[in-house]
Design a protein around this motif. Structure first.
Motif, PDB file in Angstrom:
ATOM      1  N   THR A 105      -1.081 -11.792  -4.235  1.00  0.00           N
ATOM      2  CA  THR A 105      -0.302 -10.608  -4.590  1.00  0.00           C
ATOM      3  C   THR A 105      -1.189  -9.571  -5.267  1.00  0.00           C
ATOM      4  N   LEU A 106      -2.029 -10.010  -6.189  1.00  0.00           N
ATOM      5  CA  LEU A 106      -2.945  -9.089  -6.858  1.00  0.00           C
ATOM      6  C   LEU A 106      -3.911  -8.444  -5.864  1.00  0.00           C
ATOM      7  N   ALA A 107      -4.405  -9.229  -4.916  1.00  0.00           N
ATOM      8  CA  ALA A 107      -5.318  -8.689  -3.908  1.00  0.00           C
ATOM      9  C   ALA A 107      -4.630  -7.614  -3.074  1.00  0.00           C
ATOM     10  N   LEU A 108      -3.381  -7.859  -2.694  1.00  0.00           N
ATOM     11  CA  LEU A 108      -2.636  -6.863  -1.923  1.00  0.00           C
ATOM     12  C   LEU A 108      -2.392  -5.596  -2.735  1.00  0.00           C
ATOM     13  N   LEU A 109      -2.065  -5.745  -4.007  1.00  0.00           N
ATOM     14  CA  LEU A 109      -1.865  -4.578  -4.865  1.00  0.00           C
ATOM     15  C   LEU A 109      -3.155  -3.765  -5.004  1.00  0.00           C
TER      16      LEU A 109
END
Length: 74
Positions: free
Chosen positions: A46-50
Motif C-alpha cells: 500500500t505504501l509503495a502504491l501511494l
C-alpha cells in the motif's frame, strides 16, 4: 488496541495471536509494534502504491521530469 509489556511478549511469544497489531511497551513507553507478516506485506505494498501516486502527481505538476530520488525525497 492490544497493548502488552516486553515481559509479556517474552513469556508468550510462542502463543501470540496477531489478529490485530500488538503494541509492546517498556518502562511505560511504546517501543515495538508486532503484526502478522501478511498484514505487514500488504501495508508495504500500500505504501509503495501511494508513493507511485505521489510520483505521478508531482510529475504532472512540475515542468520537466521528476527523478525517483526527488519523488521519494531521498
Amino acid at each position: 488496541m492490544n497493548i502488552q509489556t516486553v515481559s509479556y511478549l517474552k513469556a508468550n511469544a510462542n502463543s501470540l495471536s496477531l489478529d490485530t497489531p500488538l503494541h509492546v511497551t517498556q518502562n511505560g513507553k511504546e517501543v515495538y509494534v508486532i503484526q502478522d507478516a501478511v498484514a505487514y506485506r500488504e501495508q508495504q505494498e500500500t505504501l509503495a502504491l501511494l508513493k507511485l501516486i505521489n510520483l505521478s502527481e508531482r510529475s504532472l505538476n512540475q515542468k520537466g521530469s521528476l527523478s525517483l530520488d526527488e519523488a521519494f525525497d531521498v
